[in-house]
Design a protein around this motif. Structure first.
Motif, PDB file in Angstrom:
ATOM      1  N   ARG A  50       0.814  -1.205   0.000  1.00 32.34           N
ATOM      2  CA  ARG A  50       0.000   0.000   0.000  1.00 32.34           C
ATOM      3  C   ARG A  50       0.853   1.263   0.000  1.00 32.34           C
ATOM      4  NH1 ARG A  50      -4.337  -1.974  -2.188  1.00 32.34           N
ATOM      5  NH2 ARG A  50      -5.530  -3.386  -0.871  1.00 32.34           N
ATOM      6  N   MET A  51       0.292   2.316  -0.603  1.00 31.82           N
ATOM      7  CA  MET A  51       0.953   3.603  -0.667  1.00 31.82           C
ATOM      8  C   MET A  51       0.052   4.667  -0.045  1.00 31.82           C
ATOM      9  SD  MET A  51       3.925   3.398  -2.337  1.00 31.82           S
ATOM     10  CE  MET A  51       4.804   2.146  -3.305  1.00 31.82           C
ATOM     11  N   ALA A  52       0.680   5.654   0.583  1.00 27.05           N
ATOM     12  CA  ALA A  52      -0.063   6.814   1.075  1.00 27.05           C
ATOM     13  C   ALA A  52      -0.396   7.721  -0.110  1.00 27.05           C
ATOM     14  CB  ALA A  52       0.772   7.564   2.105  1.00 27.05           C
ATOM     15  N   PRO A  53      -1.278   8.688   0.061  1.00 25.85           N
ATOM     16  CA  PRO A  53      -1.568   9.619  -1.029  1.00 25.85           C
ATOM     17  C   PRO A  53      -0.320  10.413  -1.404  1.00 25.85           C
ATOM     18  CG  PRO A  53      -3.206   9.798   0.715  1.00 25.85           C
ATOM     19  CD  PRO A  53      -2.111   8.950   1.245  1.00 25.85           C
ATOM     20  N   GLU A  54      -0.231  10.801  -2.656  1.00 27.92           N
ATOM     21  CA  GLU A  54       0.909  11.583  -3.128  1.00 27.92           C
ATOM     22  C   GLU A  54       1.026  12.871  -2.324  1.00 27.92           C
ATOM     23  OE1 GLU A  54       2.657  13.383  -7.348  1.00 27.92           O
ATOM     24  OE2 GLU A  54       0.565  12.758  -7.155  1.00 27.92           O
ATOM     25  N   GLY A  55       2.251  13.160  -1.886  1.00 29.78           N
ATOM     26  CA  GLY A  55       2.492  14.362  -1.103  1.00 29.78           C
ATOM     27  C   GLY A  55       2.396  14.166   0.394  1.00 29.78           C
ATOM     28  N   SER A  56       2.019  12.966   0.850  1.00 27.85           N
ATOM     29  CA  SER A  56       1.888  12.719   2.285  1.00 27.85           C
ATOM     30  C   SER A  56       3.257  12.657   2.953  1.00 27.85           C
ATOM     31  CB  SER A  56       1.150  11.392   2.537  1.00 27.85           C
ATOM     32  OG  SER A  56      -0.167  11.454   2.062  1.00 27.85           O
ATOM     33  N   ILE A  57       3.314  13.160   4.161  1.00 30.85           N
ATOM     34  CA  ILE A  57       4.525  13.037   4.975  1.00 30.85           C
ATOM     35  C   ILE A  57       4.124  12.577   6.367  1.00 30.85           C
ATOM     36  CG2 ILE A  57       4.470  15.497   5.585  1.00 30.85           C
ATOM     37  CD1 ILE A  57       7.554  15.338   5.794  1.00 30.85           C
ATOM     38  N   SER A  58       4.838  11.588   6.888  1.00 33.53           N
ATOM     39  CA  SER A  58       4.559  11.031   8.213  1.00 33.53           C
ATOM     40  C   SER A  58       5.811  11.160   9.073  1.00 33.53           C
ATOM     41  CB  SER A  58       4.156   9.556   8.106  1.00 33.53           C
ATOM     42  OG  SER A  58       2.991   9.406   7.338  1.00 33.53           O
ATOM     43  N   LEU A  59       5.641  11.722  10.242  1.00 35.39           N
ATOM     44  CA  LEU A  59       6.730  11.835  11.213  1.00 35.39           C
ATOM     45  C   LEU A  59       6.499  10.770  12.267  1.00 35.39           C
ATOM     46  CD1 LEU A  59       6.699  15.721  11.604  1.00 35.39           C
ATOM     47  CD2 LEU A  59       7.992  14.329   9.958  1.00 35.39           C
ATOM     48  N   ASN A  60       7.450   9.877  12.443  1.00 31.96           N
ATOM     49  CA  ASN A  60       7.203   8.671  13.242  1.00 31.96           C
ATOM     50  C   ASN A  60       8.194   8.529  14.386  1.00 31.96           C
ATOM     51  OD1 ASN A  60       5.384   7.866  11.048  1.00 31.96           O
ATOM     52  ND2 ASN A  60       7.274   7.419   9.940  1.00 31.96           N
ATOM     53  N   TYR A  61       7.682   8.130  15.531  1.00 32.86           N
ATOM     54  CA  TYR A  61       8.527   7.697  16.646  1.00 32.86           C
ATOM     55  C   TYR A  61       7.935   6.425  17.216  1.00 32.86           C
ATOM     56  CZ  TYR A  61      10.535   7.194  21.233  1.00 32.86           C
ATOM     57  OH  TYR A  61      11.146   6.678  22.339  1.00 32.86           O
ATOM     58  N   SER A  62       8.754   5.420  17.417  1.00 35.98           N
ATOM     59  CA  SER A  62       8.270   4.155  17.961  1.00 35.98           C
ATOM     60  C   SER A  62       9.228   3.665  19.031  1.00 35.98           C
ATOM     61  CB  SER A  62       8.156   3.108  16.844  1.00 35.98           C
ATOM     62  OG  SER A  62       7.702   1.879  17.367  1.00 35.98           O
ATOM     63  N   ASP A  63       8.689   3.407  20.194  1.00 36.35           N
ATOM     64  CA  ASP A  63       9.453   2.827  21.302  1.00 36.35           C
ATOM     65  C   ASP A  63       9.054   1.371  21.371  1.00 36.35           C
ATOM     66  OD1 ASP A  63      10.538   2.040  23.734  1.00 36.35           O
ATOM     67  OD2 ASP A  63      10.335   4.051  24.575  1.00 36.35           O
ATOM     68  N   SER A 148      -1.065  -6.980  -2.233  1.00 35.81           N
ATOM     69  CA  SER A 148      -2.165  -6.554  -1.366  1.00 35.81           C
ATOM     70  C   SER A 148      -3.466  -6.591  -2.158  1.00 35.81           C
ATOM     71  CB  SER A 148      -1.926  -5.143  -0.817  1.00 35.81           C
ATOM     72  OG  SER A 148      -0.784  -5.095   0.005  1.00 35.81           O
ATOM     73  N   LYS A 149      -4.511  -7.128  -1.552  1.00 32.81           N
ATOM     74  CA  LYS A 149      -5.828  -7.192  -2.219  1.00 32.81           C
ATOM     75  C   LYS A 149      -6.915  -6.966  -1.181  1.00 32.81           C
ATOM     76  CE  LYS A 149      -8.194  -7.859  -6.000  1.00 32.81           C
ATOM     77  NZ  LYS A 149      -9.287  -6.959  -5.548  1.00 32.81           N
ATOM     78  N   ASP A 153     -14.206  -4.942   3.808  1.00 26.20           N
ATOM     79  CA  ASP A 153     -13.491  -4.387   4.952  1.00 26.20           C
ATOM     80  C   ASP A 153     -12.212  -5.159   5.275  1.00 26.20           C
ATOM     81  OD1 ASP A 153     -15.118  -2.233   5.526  1.00 26.20           O
ATOM     82  OD2 ASP A 153     -16.513  -3.439   6.705  1.00 26.20           O
ATOM     83  N   PHE A 154     -11.863  -6.144   4.483  1.00 31.02           N
ATOM     84  CA  PHE A 154     -10.663  -6.936   4.724  1.00 31.02           C
ATOM     85  C   PHE A 154      -9.595  -6.589   3.697  1.00 31.02           C
ATOM     86  CE2 PHE A 154     -14.116  -9.345   6.569  1.00 31.02           C
ATOM     87  CZ  PHE A 154     -13.594  -9.766   7.780  1.00 31.02           C
ATOM     88  N   ASP A 155      -8.383  -6.359   4.184  1.00 30.08           N
ATOM     89  CA  ASP A 155      -7.249  -6.062   3.313  1.00 30.08           C
ATOM     90  C   ASP A 155      -6.183  -7.119   3.572  1.00 30.08           C
ATOM     91  OD1 ASP A 155      -5.977  -4.647   1.358  1.00 30.08           O
ATOM     92  OD2 ASP A 155      -5.189  -3.092   2.676  1.00 30.08           O
ATOM     93  N   LEU A 156      -5.952  -7.979   2.584  1.00 28.96           N
ATOM     94  CA  LEU A 156      -5.060  -9.129   2.722  1.00 28.96           C
ATOM     95  C   LEU A 156      -3.703  -8.804   2.106  1.00 28.96           C
ATOM     96  CD1 LEU A 156      -4.727 -12.120   3.567  1.00 28.96           C
ATOM     97  CD2 LEU A 156      -5.509 -12.732   1.264  1.00 28.96           C
ATOM     98  N   HIS A 157      -2.610  -9.188   2.797  1.00 24.76           N
ATOM     99  CA  HIS A 157      -1.252  -8.889   2.351  1.00 24.76           C
ATOM    100  C   HIS A 157      -0.393 -10.150   2.393  1.00 24.76           C
ATOM    101  CE1 HIS A 157      -2.436  -4.693   2.949  1.00 24.76           C
ATOM    102  NE2 HIS A 157      -2.847  -5.051   4.149  1.00 24.76           N
ATOM    103  N   LEU A 158       0.438 -10.317   1.381  1.00 27.36           N
ATOM    104  CA  LEU A 158       1.371 -11.434   1.313  1.00 27.36           C
ATOM    105  C   LEU A 158       2.689 -10.924   0.761  1.00 27.36           C
ATOM    106  CD1 LEU A 158       1.929 -14.508   1.527  1.00 27.36           C
ATOM    107  CD2 LEU A 158       1.162 -14.685  -0.862  1.00 27.36           C
ATOM    108  N   GLY A 159       3.803 -11.322   1.402  1.00 26.12           N
ATOM    109  CA  GLY A 159       5.102 -10.849   0.962  1.00 26.12           C
ATOM    110  C   GLY A 159       6.175 -11.916   1.028  1.00 26.12           C
TER     111      GLY A 159
END
Length: 458
Positions: A50-63, A148-149, A153-159
């Protein structure tokens, strides 16, 4: 079983679902996709296509237990996502020498990119290829292919993952069948790190991963479960145990925020929140003054009656054109200046022309607007005053405002008329600078600030 409670913060936000087809259009949610703990759209530990919309920016912090991740994810194009990550391992010193490290913990920088090769349609899944930690020391270095498909309401992912995402080694590396060099993955990194290790791409062990995301009937809440391809035995952070390969999470969306509660490795509870914005939709309110009205029957009889100070002030305030010099000769009024507010040349000339037409008498038949680059005349726009007043006043439909002026170069005669109020004297400039860096052995955060002052005479 050992349980840990750790905090996780991930600045993300409303990630928009891609356009889906007939049976899924009713389920598209503008805040659908989360960021992984590493940054980038995905489930929990694993990425998705999956991709975010064009131009999106996310600032992330994870502990995330022993790890703390800071990252920024930017959707440069609809088909390309990029992530810059900074990692801190809280239970590992910066170096093997305690005297050198002091109390500073181990740090690492990395870059991720993901490309969408196939967009989802009614029959086919979305397909992407990604590269993780390609610009650091390779601690999390991996490559992956994902599908991804969505069904309602279900989004299935395989990698299929390689490197860090392939440590489970539960799949056959298909590239190894093409060439022997893909069968073994080089260890370590070149130099001091920071280089792209092309010889590692899609080599070594491979592992399947994947998961499912469910959008609940209560639209702010969604759940996800994933199969983790990592066994954590070779992680840089020590003392990471795995009692289960299944990770689960619940995400709650509120306005631009995404709050997450996760249960990872069968023994660790984490929670966090996210925020995101979009450069494509960010706007700055801009209030423009109304263009000057043109009075066709000007009461000013001659140029001697013109209040030039008022005229120059109007040119600056209404047309964004501060004037350096003016010349009135024959039936022509020339102004020399620089456009500061209106980048559209047609809008700029219309505003300048309206100010001139409202202030100058009818015996001025031509306006010349000379734009300067620094102190050098660059381009001239000649305005037919009579036709301009007709078009601006709505008196004719035979021609438009654009037909009343012409742009051309600055001839020698006009250049010689440029005589600014000052040609010599003192000049100068002031420039400030600020430089910062993170993760140095001397200190976690270093900065330098200063002021450069220059002076000159002419």
């Amino acid at each position: 079983m050992k349980y840990r409670l750790v905090a996780s913060l991930t600045f993300l936000s409303g990630l928009h679902a891609s356009n889906l087809y007939a049976q899924t259009e009713d389920y598209v949610d503008s805040n659908l996709y989360s960021q992984t703990v590493f940054g980038g759209t995905g489930l929990i530990q694993t990425p998705t296509s999956r991709m975010a919309p064009e131009g999106s920016i996310s600032l992330n912090y994870s502990d995330n237990d022993q790890y703390r991740f800071w990252s920024v994810s930017l959707q440069l194009f609809p088909w390309m996502e990029s992530t810059v990550r900074y990692t801190d391992v809280r239970n590992l010193l910066y170096s093997q020498s305690e005297a050198f490290s002091g109390d500073q913990t181990w740090k690492d920088k990395g870059i991720d990119v993901k490309f969408r090769l196939l967009e989802e349609n009614y029959w086919l899944p979305e397909f992407s290829v990604g590269f993780k930690d390609i610009g650091g020391t390779g601690v999390f270095s991996s490559e992956y292919l994902t599908l991804s498909k969505r069904w309602g309401d279900f989004d299935l992912h395989l990698g299929l993952g390689f490197g860090y995402l392939g440590q489970n080694d539960n799949a056959v590396n298909p590239f190894c069948q093409l060439a022997d060099r893909f069968c073994t993955r080089p260890i370590g990194f070149s130099g001091v790190g920071g280089k792209v290790e092309f010889d590692k791409f899609f080599s070594g062990q491979a592992a399947w991963f994947g998961g499912l995301e469910y959008q609940s009937p209560w639209r702010p809440l969604r759940f996800s479960v994933e199969y983790d391809p990592n066994h954590y035995q070779n992680d840089r952070a020590p003392d990471l145990t795995q009692d289960s390969r299944w990770n689960i999470a619940a995400n709650y969306r509120w306005k631009g925020f995404d709050f997450a509660l996760r249960f990872e490795r069968g023994n660790t509870v984490t929670f966090g929140f996210s925020y995101q914005t979009n450069f494509n939709t960010l706007t700055t309110p801009k209030v423009k003054p109304l263009p000057k009205e043109v009075n066709r029957y000007n009461e000013i009889a001659s140029f001697d009656e013109v209040d030039e100070n008022t005229l120059l002030l109007e040119l600056n305030n209404n047309a964004g054109f501060p004037v350096r010099s003016t010349q009135f000769y024959s039936d022509t009024y020339a102004i020399f200046g620089t456009q500061l507010d209106y980048r559209d040349p047609d809008e700029s000339i219309e505003r300048i022309g309206r100010v001139l037409a409202s202030q100058l008498p009818d015996n001025v038949k031509k306006y010349q607007v000379v734009e300067l680059a620094g102190a050098v005349p660059l381009i001239t726009t000649e305005i037919d005053a009579g036709k301009f007043k007709q078009a601006a006043g709505g008196e004719t439909f035979a021609f438009t405002l654009n037909d009343t002026y012409e742009r051309k170069g600055v001839d020698d005669g006009l250049s010689h008329r440029y005589s600014p109020a000052y040609r010599s004297g003192l000049g100068g400039s002031v420039e400030t600078f600020f430089i910062q860096t993170f993760g140095n052995p001397e200190a976690f955060y270093l900065y330098q600030a200063g002021v450069l002052i220059q002076g000159f005479t002419r």
